[in-house]
Design a protein around this motif. Structure first.
Motif, short mmCIF file in Angstrom:
data_model
loop_
_atom_site.label_atom_id
_atom_site.label_comp_id
_atom_site.label_asym_id
_atom_site.label_seq_id
_atom_site.Cartn_x
_atom_site.Cartn_y
_atom_site.Cartn_z
N ALA A 1 -4.60 -2.81 13.31
CA ALA A 1 -4.38 -1.61 12.57
C ALA A 1 -4.83 0.01 12.66
O ALA A 1 -4.57 0.71 13.32
N GLU B 1 1.04 -1.09 -0.11
CA GLU B 1 0.35 0.34 0.20
C GLU B 1 0.73 1.25 -0.41
O GLU B 1 1.54 1.44 0.67
N ASP C 1 -7.88 -8.45 15.37
CA ASP C 1 -8.10 -7.69 14.09
C ASP C 1 -8.06 -6.76 13.71
O ASP C 1 -8.23 -5.48 13.77
N ARG C 2 -9.51 -5.79 14.82
CA ARG C 2 -10.41 -5.20 14.82
C ARG C 2 -9.04 -3.75 15.16
O ARG C 2 -9.90 -2.61 15.43
N GLY D 1 -10.89 -4.64 -2.23
CA GLY D 1 -11.22 -5.24 -1.38
C GLY D 1 -9.65 -6.07 -0.09
O GLY D 1 -10.74 -6.40 0.65
N PHE D 2 -9.21 -5.95 -1.37
CA PHE D 2 -7.58 -6.99 -0.24
C PHE D 2 -6.66 -5.97 0.11
O PHE D 2 -6.55 -4.80 -0.10
N GLU D 3 -6.21 -6.46 1.03
CA GLU D 3 -5.57 -5.76 2.02
C GLU D 3 -4.43 -5.97 2.23
O GLU D 3 -3.81 -7.01 1.94
N LEU D 4 -3.75 -4.71 1.61
CA LEU D 4 -2.34 -4.73 1.43
C LEU D 4 -1.26 -4.22 2.90
O LEU D 4 -1.91 -3.01 3.46
N ARG D 5 -0.23 -4.30 2.87
CA ARG D 5 0.53 -3.74 4.26
C ARG D 5 0.77 -2.62 3.63
O ARG D 5 1.48 -2.31 2.25
N GLU D 6 1.57 -1.16 4.47
CA GLU D 6 1.87 -0.41 4.26
C GLU D 6 3.93 -0.53 3.51
O GLU D 6 4.16 -1.22 4.12
#
Length: 415
Positions: free
Chosen positions: A377, A235, A373-374, A279-284
């Motif tokens: 981030a 990301e 998980d919530r 919608g795909f979760e990317l790492r920074e």
């Protein structure tokens, strides 16, 4: 008449080393304007130092010009180009330094201009490429050589007529420049510099990225295909980026689109690339263009300011300083970043918290179960903000100490 330009921070001494590289047959440092330093390295550092009051994190504009083979008076052609160029961009009173190179029997010139005016305003470089090309077309017309093909020919012709240069505009039309197919350069000047720095051919990178795209049908398989080829997807600040083997990031939509256009003849639209990754979760990203909480080591004279800009007290003893807020998330003129977020507003609210509220916030963050998980981030963002604030406080303290009693070339205190 070919010209090119890049804009940057000017921090470190890489640009000076590049311009004085021994690969050239001859290197001549041209007389500087508005600068007191005697050598090119000192002159570039001085350009950066006098830009501290400007609202930009890229105060240096590096321009080169290469006269056409058919122009016998190449010195006169360069002088005419620089006169037109400075008038076009309002640079006649701006300091600059530069060099002349002779390579393979041809002479060309590089100049590095400071973009911050004495009142703190910044020179407007909007649409700089066609504006520089307009200057080149006028020089070619003056010396009677054919116009260099340009994809901006029609826009240049219209602009010339607006400015009353109908003679040059008619010459462009008669030469067929406005009706010829638009040329597409394989590399932009910035891409060429990145390729030289990393040693990774952009065409090879494009080929690998496009192969990964064709071998996948969703975001997860695309990431897997990239990793199988030594690449990664992260990301970035304005969207997903592809990270190459050197850690350099490339905007995914641009890289995939350009690869398809160059290798297959038809560009893949950016909207198609974004749709697959939605919608795909990317790492920074943690390398290349780092997140703002990660110190950036860009070479000699660059400290650990979290914005990636130079801080005082570098290894070579230089003072290369950027103001707080001049990092990659703050474009010229301030305000929101290009991605629509405004991190400084949130940081301001955190700084304004009373001491008691700050302690409560720290206690609550320490007690969170970051395995959930919530919370993961949010905790990561909060900790990054806290680390960034602490780094900024340390930077300001170190900066104030090193600048105590020092002045710029006009005698104004460096604060």
């Amino acid at each position: 008449m070919i010209s090119g330009a890049t804009r940057g921070q000017g921090l470190g001494d890489a640009l000076a080393r590049h311009l004085t590289d021994a690969e050239n047959d001859e290197v001549v440092v041209v007389p500087a304007r508005g600068l007191a330093s005697m050598d090119l390295t000192g002159q570039i550092r001085e350009l950066v130092a006098v830009s501290l009051g400007g609202r930009t994190d890229r105060p240096v504009y590096h321009v080169h010009v290469d006269p056409d083979h058919g122009i016998p008076d190449e010195a006169g052609a360069r002088a005419l180009f620089w006169s037109l160029f400075e008038k076009e961009f309002g640079l006649r009173d701006q300091p600059y330094c530069g060099v002349e190179h002779v390579k393979h029997g041809r002479r060309h010139e590089h100049r590095i201009y400071g973009l911050v005016r004495t009142d703190g305003s910044v020179v407007d470089l909007a649409w700089d490429y066609p504006r520089r090309e307009k200057c080149s077309r006028i020089v070619e017309h003056a010396y009677g050589v054919p116009p260099v093909p340009s994809k901006h020919a029609r826009a240049i012709e219209r602009r010339l007529r607006t400015e009353g240069r109908h003679d040059v505009a008619d010459w462009l039309v008669d030469a067929g420049a406005t009706t010829a197919a638009r040329p597409i350069a394989p590399l932009t000047p910035t891409e060429r510099l990145i390729q030289d720095r990393t040693g990774i051919l952009l065409d090879d990178l494009r080929r690998s990225a496009l192969a990964a795209w064709r071998a996948s049908d969703d975001a997860a398989s695309f990431v897997a295909a990239l990793r199988a080829r030594g690449l990664d997807l992260r990301e970035g600040r304005v969207g997903a980026v592809i990270v190459d083997a050197s850690g350099t990031t490339h905007l995914a939509t641009r890289l995939i689109g350009a690869a398809a256009r160059r290798l297959e003849g038809a560009r893949i639209p950016a909207v198609v690339v974004r749709a697959r990754l939605t919608g795909f979760e990317l790492r920074e990203t943690l390398h290349g263009r780092r997140d703002r909480a990660t110190p950036r080591q860009a070479g000699p004279g660059v400290g650990s300011h979290p914005s990636g800009a130079g801080a005082p007290g570098g290894r070579d003893g230089s003072v290369g300083i950027r103001r707080i807020g001049g990092g990659p998330g703050r474009p010229d003129g301030g305000g929101r970043g290009r991605d629509g977020r405004d991190p400084d507003t949130a940081l301001g609210r955190l700084r304004a918290l009373p001491a008691g509220r700050t302690m409560i916030l720290h206690r609550r963050l320490a007690g969170l179960d970051i395995t959930l998980d919530r919370y993961g981030a949010d905790v990561g963002r909060a900790r990054s903000a806290t680390d960034r604030m602490e780094a900024e406080r340390a930077y300001e303290s170190r900066r104030a100490w090193l600048l105590w009693g020092k002045t710029d070339i006009w005698g104004l205190p460096l604060t």
